[in-house]
Structure formats: structure tokens, C-alpha cells
Motif scaffolding. Structure first.
Motif, short mmCIF file in Angstrom:
data_model
loop_
_atom_site.label_atom_id
_atom_site.label_comp_id
_atom_site.label_asym_id
_atom_site.label_seq_id
_atom_site.Cartn_x
_atom_site.Cartn_y
_atom_site.Cartn_z
N SER A 139 -50.68 24.93 -9.25
CA SER A 139 -49.63 25.76 -9.35
C SER A 139 -49.85 26.49 -10.73
N ASP A 140 -49.99 25.71 -11.72
CA ASP A 140 -50.11 26.29 -13.03
C ASP A 140 -51.31 27.12 -13.29
N MET A 141 -52.56 26.84 -12.63
CA MET A 141 -53.72 27.58 -12.78
C MET A 141 -53.63 28.72 -11.94
N LEU A 142 -52.93 28.72 -10.67
CA LEU A 142 -52.76 29.97 -10.00
C LEU A 142 -51.82 30.76 -10.58
N PHE A 143 -50.73 30.42 -11.22
CA PHE A 143 -49.81 31.37 -11.63
C PHE A 143 -50.72 32.04 -12.81
N ASP A 144 -51.53 31.34 -13.62
CA ASP A 144 -52.38 32.12 -14.86
C ASP A 144 -53.21 33.12 -14.00
N LEU A 145 -53.97 32.95 -12.90
CA LEU A 145 -54.74 33.65 -12.31
C LEU A 145 -53.96 35.16 -11.79
N VAL A 146 -52.87 34.73 -11.07
CA VAL A 146 -52.10 35.89 -10.68
C VAL A 146 -51.44 36.82 -11.84
N LYS A 147 -51.10 36.16 -13.00
CA LYS A 147 -50.81 36.81 -14.12
C LYS A 147 -51.69 37.64 -14.83
N THR A 148 -53.07 37.19 -14.69
CA THR A 148 -54.03 37.85 -15.40
C THR A 148 -54.67 39.12 -14.39
N THR A 149 -54.68 39.07 -13.02
CA THR A 149 -54.86 39.87 -11.98
C THR A 149 -53.99 40.97 -11.42
N GLY A 150 -52.67 40.15 -11.55
CA GLY A 150 -51.58 41.01 -10.56
C GLY A 150 -51.71 40.53 -9.10
N LEU A 151 -50.86 40.99 -8.41
CA LEU A 151 -50.60 40.84 -6.82
C LEU A 151 -50.12 42.07 -6.48
N LYS A 152 -50.74 42.83 -6.17
CA LYS A 152 -50.43 44.42 -5.79
C LYS A 152 -49.36 44.18 -4.83
N VAL B 40 -43.91 37.91 -7.76
CA VAL B 40 -43.97 36.48 -7.84
C VAL B 40 -43.12 35.68 -8.42
N TYR B 41 -42.40 34.60 -8.25
CA TYR B 41 -41.55 33.86 -8.93
C TYR B 41 -42.03 32.64 -9.40
N ARG B 42 -41.67 32.08 -10.53
CA ARG B 42 -42.14 30.81 -11.04
C ARG B 42 -40.81 30.02 -11.24
N GLN B 43 -40.86 28.66 -10.39
CA GLN B 43 -39.74 28.20 -10.29
C GLN B 43 -40.24 26.74 -10.95
N TYR B 44 -39.15 26.10 -11.60
CA TYR B 44 -39.14 24.84 -12.22
C TYR B 44 -38.21 23.85 -11.72
N CYS B 45 -38.69 22.66 -11.85
CA CYS B 45 -37.51 21.49 -11.56
C CYS B 45 -37.85 20.66 -12.75
N PRO B 46 -36.73 20.73 -13.53
CA PRO B 46 -37.11 19.64 -15.24
C PRO B 46 -36.71 18.30 -14.78
N MET B 47 -36.41 17.84 -13.48
CA MET B 47 -36.54 16.17 -13.21
C MET B 47 -37.69 15.78 -12.58
N ALA B 48 -38.74 16.73 -12.11
CA ALA B 48 -39.85 16.33 -11.80
C ALA B 48 -40.81 15.40 -12.61
N PHE B 49 -41.59 14.54 -11.93
CA PHE B 49 -42.49 13.37 -12.53
C PHE B 49 -41.71 13.01 -14.01
N ASN B 50 -40.57 12.22 -13.50
CA ASN B 50 -39.84 11.38 -14.30
C ASN B 50 -39.51 12.30 -15.74
N ASP B 51 -38.77 13.45 -15.33
CA ASP B 51 -37.84 14.22 -16.27
C ASP B 51 -39.06 15.10 -17.12
N ARG B 52 -40.52 15.28 -16.85
CA ARG B 52 -41.41 15.67 -17.65
C ARG B 52 -41.25 17.17 -17.32
N GLY B 53 -40.87 17.43 -15.91
CA GLY B 53 -40.67 18.63 -15.61
C GLY B 53 -42.02 19.24 -14.89
N ALA B 54 -41.90 20.35 -13.69
CA ALA B 54 -42.92 21.00 -13.35
C ALA B 54 -42.87 22.27 -12.70
#
Length: 192
Positions: free
Chosen positions: A131-144, A148-162
Motif C-alpha cells: 500500500s505504501d509503495m503503491l501510493f508513492d507510485l500513484v502520487k508520482t504518476t497520477g491516475l487520470k 484516490v483516498y489514503r486511509q489510516y488505522c492508528p490501532m493497526a499492528f499494536n498501535d503502530r498504525g498503517a
């Protein structure tokens, strides 16, 4: 004499500010209209990227549902789509293009690793990296023509967030599934 010079300078500054005001206002209006980002590359690339993104969204859905079988299926298909992105159609300098190739290769490798994982937790960890790498790719090239929405869960992976990418603001949580749909924040959106 100093008073006249000071008043003259003040008058000059006021005139320059007033003259620049319409230009500044016009520039702000353009920026307001340009809430839409540019997607300047070939249609062939964007068509291929859209297929990859649709597959990514299917993968997100099956991780949300906790379906390992379908998550593996979509990870394999997404890998194929990422591997076949026509990066050669991107008209950018060679160092940036090489960075895009490296990014796509890393996404592909992570997806292959994701398929080999046996637990949903490990698949979700791989998905975070994709997800992180794909977001960077889309951010660089665009998606005509897409947002695109970037969503976040702060509790994922023992509160590390993702983070993950979504095509809507609809609550969906690939890290906790349907049990934690309230653990979703939209942190960014890119409209092309």
C-alpha cells in the motif's frame, strides 16, 4: 524631506499592492480550480494502472473480509498487473524512470511474498508495504480521472498504525476486518 520620501515610498507600496491584488486573486482562483492534480502520461499507462488499482481494491476488500484464499488470488493478479505496467511509456528523466521501475519491482516482490505467507496477520503486514509503495507510485504518476483516498488505522499492528488506499471514503479496514470499521481515518486524497 524624509517625511515626503517616507510618504512617497508608502504610496508606492500601496499602489504596487493594489496592482498585484487582481493577479494574486486570479492566481488563488486558479489554484482553487486546480484541486485536480495533473496526470500527464500516456493513456496506455493509465489504463493499465487503473486495472492494477481495481485489483488492489479487490485485495483490500478480501483482507477486510478476512478471506485468505481470495486475498492470495488478488495478490497474484495484482502482481501480474504491476509486472505488466507499461513504464516505458512514461516520459520522464531516466533516473526518475529507474526509480519507478525499482518501486514497481519492490511492489511485485512484496506481493509474491504475501502469497507465500500462511497467516492473515502476515499477509496484512505485506499489504501495508504494498500500500505504501503503491501510493508513492500513484502520487508520482497520477491516475487520470480518478480520486484516490489514503486511509489510516492508528490501532493497526499494536498501535503502530498503517495506511492503505481506497477509491472512496467508505469505512473499510484491511488490518482488522469488519470488527474495527470505526478505526478508519481518511488522511489524504489525490484527485486527478
Amino acid at each position: 524631506m524624509k517625511g515626503i520620501i517616507t510618504i512617497s515610498l508608502l504610496f508606492y507600496v500601496l499602489i504596487m499592492t493594489a496592482c498585484n491584488q487582481p493577479a494574486k486573486q486570479e492566481q488563488q482562483e486558479k489554484q482553487g480550480d486546480q484541486g485536480v492534480l495533473q496526470a500527464p502520461y500516456a493513456a496506455e499507462f493509465y489504463d493499465s494502472l487503473q486495472v492494477a488499482m481495481d485489483t488492489y481494491y479487490d485485495l483490500t476488500q478480501d483482507l477486510t473480509e478476512g478471506n485468505i484464499t481470495y486475498a492470495d488470488k488478488w495478490a497474484g493478479l495484482l502482481k501480474q498487473h504491476i509486472d505488466s505496467l507499461p513504464l516505458h511509456t512514461l516520459q520522464m528523466d531516466s533516473s526518475r524512470l529507474e526509480l519507478m521501475r525499482t518501486n514497481a519491482g519492490s511492489i511485485s516482490s512484496e506481493l509474491a511474498g504475501m502469497q507465500g505467507e500462511k497467516t492473515m496477520e502476515n499477509k496484512r503486514a505485506a499489504f501495508e508495504m504494498v500500500s505504501d509503495m503503491l501510493f508513492d507510485l500513484v502520487k508520482t504518476t497520477g491516475l487520470k480521472g480518478k480520486t484516490v483516498y489514503r486511509q489510516y488505522c492508528p490501532m493497526a499492528f499494536n498501535d503502530r498504525g498503517a495506511y492503505w488506499i481506497s477509491k472512496s471514503t467508505k469505512p473499510q479496514n484491511p488490518y482488522f476486518g469488519k470488527d474495527m470499521l470505526s478505526c478508519v481515518q481518511v488522511t489524504d486524497s489525490l484527485k486527478y
